[in-house]
Design a protein around this motif. Structure first.
Motif, mmCIF file in Angstrom:
data_model
loop_
_atom_site.group_PDB
_atom_site.id
_atom_site.type_symbol
_atom_site.label_atom_id
_atom_site.label_comp_id
_atom_site.label_asym_id
_atom_site.label_seq_id
_atom_site.Cartn_x
_atom_site.Cartn_y
_atom_site.Cartn_z
ATOM 1 N N ALA A 104 1.031 -1.212 0.015
ATOM 2 C CA ALA A 104 0.096 0.094 0.039
ATOM 3 C C ALA A 104 0.861 1.310 -0.006
ATOM 4 O O ALA A 104 2.030 1.383 0.549
ATOM 5 C CB ALA A 104 -0.907 0.110 1.005
ATOM 6 N N ALA A 105 0.392 2.400 -0.615
ATOM 7 C CA ALA A 105 0.926 3.633 -0.503
ATOM 8 C C ALA A 105 -0.145 4.383 -0.169
ATOM 9 O O ALA A 105 -1.263 4.528 -0.703
ATOM 10 C CB ALA A 105 1.349 4.069 -1.917
ATOM 11 N N VAL A 106 0.122 5.267 0.765
ATOM 12 C CA VAL A 106 -0.990 6.163 1.580
ATOM 13 C C VAL A 106 -0.196 7.768 1.287
ATOM 14 O O VAL A 106 0.891 7.769 1.943
ATOM 15 C CB VAL A 106 -1.005 5.929 3.118
ATOM 16 C CG1 VAL A 106 -1.869 6.829 3.519
ATOM 17 C CG2 VAL A 106 -1.765 4.526 3.252
ATOM 18 N N GLU A 107 -0.915 8.319 0.670
ATOM 19 C CA GLU A 107 -0.375 9.733 0.403
ATOM 20 C C GLU A 107 -1.437 10.744 1.090
ATOM 21 O O GLU A 107 -2.567 10.585 1.049
ATOM 22 C CB GLU A 107 -0.347 10.100 -1.265
ATOM 23 C CG GLU A 107 0.656 8.933 -1.862
ATOM 24 C CD GLU A 107 0.545 9.429 -3.383
ATOM 25 O OE1 GLU A 107 1.012 10.238 -4.049
ATOM 26 O OE2 GLU A 107 -0.422 8.558 -4.063
ATOM 27 N N ALA A 108 -1.061 11.703 1.663
ATOM 28 C CA ALA A 108 -1.763 12.754 2.206
ATOM 29 C C ALA A 108 -1.392 14.152 1.450
ATOM 30 O O ALA A 108 -0.449 14.661 1.221
ATOM 31 C CB ALA A 108 -1.345 12.889 3.649
ATOM 32 N N PHE A 109 -2.525 14.660 1.285
ATOM 33 C CA PHE A 109 -2.324 15.971 0.491
ATOM 34 C C PHE A 109 -3.167 16.918 1.426
ATOM 35 O O PHE A 109 -4.450 16.885 2.104
ATOM 36 C CB PHE A 109 -3.214 15.902 -0.719
ATOM 37 C CG PHE A 109 -2.610 15.008 -1.560
ATOM 38 C CD1 PHE A 109 -1.825 15.491 -2.702
ATOM 39 C CD2 PHE A 109 -2.723 13.656 -1.558
ATOM 40 C CE1 PHE A 109 -1.062 14.690 -3.661
ATOM 41 C CE2 PHE A 109 -2.343 12.719 -2.814
ATOM 42 C CZ PHE A 109 -1.299 13.202 -3.598
ATOM 43 N N LEU A 110 -2.824 18.305 1.205
ATOM 44 C CA LEU A 110 -3.031 19.517 2.129
ATOM 45 C C LEU A 110 -3.355 20.587 0.943
ATOM 46 O O LEU A 110 -2.769 20.538 0.053
ATOM 47 C CB LEU A 110 -2.017 19.904 3.187
ATOM 48 C CG LEU A 110 -2.045 19.287 4.359
ATOM 49 C CD1 LEU A 110 -1.076 19.592 5.505
ATOM 50 C CD2 LEU A 110 -3.614 18.993 4.867
ATOM 51 N N PRO A 111 -4.316 21.448 1.374
ATOM 52 C CA PRO A 111 -4.467 22.491 0.333
ATOM 53 C C PRO A 111 -3.075 23.479 0.434
ATOM 54 O O PRO A 111 -2.583 23.346 1.612
ATOM 55 C CB PRO A 111 -5.656 23.283 0.944
ATOM 56 C CG PRO A 111 -6.272 22.344 1.683
ATOM 57 C CD PRO A 111 -5.197 21.222 2.413
#
Length: 120
Positions: A104-111
């Motif tokens: 699994a690859a878990v990516e977190a994005f923020l504005p």
């Protein structure tokens, strides 16, 4: 304003006896998020709801993955999960069992945070 990826974590999970792709995928996601913390939320007063989480899980039978159930199990942000072909099946010729290994690859994005705060 476009989202910016602030973290990517990788994980691995398996189901050694049941050949359960969903269980292996859930364990891979848990492995990935267990390695991370995002103190930026408390540091700058940002709500976790502002985070977009994008997960990719890889197993040999992606059609056996319930992506919505995996997304519902993520603890923070607006999550989406997609399943792709990958991972590994390891057969045991002596027992007929197959171990399922998921990644699994878990990516977190923020504005974008330009101009909202500054490191000192």
């Amino acid at each position: 304003m476009t989202d910016r990826r602030v973290i990517i974590e990788m994980g691995m999970g398996n189901d050694l006896h049941g050949m359960d792709y969903q269980k292996a995928a859930a364990r891979a996601i848990e492995d990935a998020i267990r390695h991370s913390t995002l103190p930026i939320f408390d540091s700058i007063g940002l709500d976790h709801a502002a985070m977009r989480v994008q997960v990719t899980v890889a197993v040999q039978a992606p059609d056996k993955i319930d992506c919505a159930a995996l997304a519902a199990g993520l603890p923070r942000g607006h999550a989406s999960v997609r399943a792709v072909k990958g991972g590994l099946n390891v057969p045991n010729p002596e027992t007929g069992n197959t171990a399922v290994i998921a990644t699994a690859a878990v990516e977190a994005f923020l504005p974008g945070q330009d101009g909202k705060w500054r490191l000192t």
